[in-house]
Design a protein around this motif. Sequence first.
Motif, mmCIF file in Angstrom:
data_model
loop_
_atom_site.group_PDB
_atom_site.id
_atom_site.type_symbol
_atom_site.label_atom_id
_atom_site.label_comp_id
_atom_site.label_asym_id
_atom_site.label_seq_id
_atom_site.Cartn_x
_atom_site.Cartn_y
_atom_site.Cartn_z
ATOM 1 N N PRO A 9 33.060 42.234 34.749
ATOM 2 C CA PRO A 9 34.389 41.747 35.137
ATOM 3 C C PRO A 9 34.416 41.292 36.590
ATOM 4 O O PRO A 9 33.742 41.858 37.449
ATOM 5 N N TYR A 10 35.177 40.247 36.865
ATOM 6 C CA TYR A 10 35.364 39.801 38.245
ATOM 7 C C TYR A 10 36.748 39.179 38.398
ATOM 8 O O TYR A 10 37.392 38.817 37.414
ATOM 9 N N ARG A 11 37.184 39.067 39.640
ATOM 10 C CA ARG A 11 38.533 38.598 39.935
ATOM 11 C C ARG A 11 38.491 37.143 40.404
ATOM 12 O O ARG A 11 37.690 36.774 41.257
ATOM 13 N N VAL A 12 39.358 36.350 39.832
ATOM 14 C CA VAL A 12 39.499 34.943 40.184
ATOM 15 C C VAL A 12 40.736 34.777 41.059
ATOM 16 O O VAL A 12 41.802 35.319 40.751
ATOM 17 N N SER A 13 40.585 34.049 42.161
ATOM 18 C CA SER A 13 41.680 33.841 43.114
ATOM 19 C C SER A 13 42.172 32.406 43.067
ATOM 20 O O SER A 13 41.381 31.467 42.948
ATOM 21 N N VAL A 14 43.483 32.251 43.173
ATOM 22 C CA VAL A 14 44.100 30.930 43.200
ATOM 23 C C VAL A 14 44.061 30.404 44.623
ATOM 24 O O VAL A 14 44.562 31.048 45.543
ATOM 25 N N ARG A 15 43.478 29.226 44.826
ATOM 26 C CA ARG A 15 43.331 28.639 46.154
ATOM 27 C C ARG A 15 44.260 27.459 46.398
ATOM 28 O O ARG A 15 44.428 27.038 47.539
ATOM 29 N N ALA A 16 44.825 26.912 45.343
ATOM 30 C CA ALA A 16 45.730 25.760 45.493
ATOM 31 C C ALA A 16 46.955 25.999 44.622
ATOM 32 O O ALA A 16 47.108 25.373 43.569
ATOM 33 N N PRO A 17 47.839 26.925 45.035
ATOM 34 C CA PRO A 17 48.932 27.361 44.163
ATOM 35 C C PRO A 17 49.924 26.269 43.790
ATOM 36 O O PRO A 17 50.685 26.439 42.825
#
Length: 250
Positions: free
Chosen positions: A126-134
Amino acid sequence: MTKPIIRSHLIAGGQYHDIDYARADLLRRLGASPHVRTTVSHSYADLTPLDTARLLVTYTCNVVPHADAVARLRAFVEGGGRWLALHGTNSILAQNERGRWYAPEDDTGFMDLIGSQFAAHPPIAPYRVSVRAPDDPLVAGLGDFDVEGGDELYYMRLFGEAEVLLDAAATGPARGFVERDWPHDGRHPVLYRKKVGAGEIVYFTLGHRRGHYDMEPLLSYYDTVEKGAWEIAPFNLILDRCIAWGLADG
């Protein structure tokens, strides 16, 4: 009101993945609109459908076009076409004499056009995905989310400029790969846009899928079923938005 027909082309083929699942799922999504007509191939050998297509969708692994086909792909995007490239589209895989995987250098210009080339991945976890262009429509309203179920975090070589919409932090060494060590504080694109002439490429690295019978000829039976991000809501929402983007006017 009658809608004009929109044509798309899907290329789904290659190794080490449940290509059948991905092909069927993508055709279902493309076929949700009755005026969309989709042609299907397993390789880049015949790109004549691009003469009338608005959208190209690719889900492949170890499927790389020859240089003349790359020129045709570039012309399609430069002329205003849209290309949704999924998961292993940017993958060329080989093994050295020690059995370690590596990504041979591409001499066709294919990876340069796409904007990236798969190099390795850490053990599936499992890994976390981050939003960079909301504010981008493809990810608007989404917060950071966790990827579970056996998907892969891609370590990639990057080419040219692209707008990263989603990324994730490295989670460890890429065991079994020649390019094993990656910066532990590095971040890696998960979803990006790349403008090419009048058109655009969207690359989405999520979408790994592997069943018991997908590792031939290396293995006749693979013990683990990896369903990947196909099982989580954010992936499905983003994928639907990507297809809608690809089929939209302008």
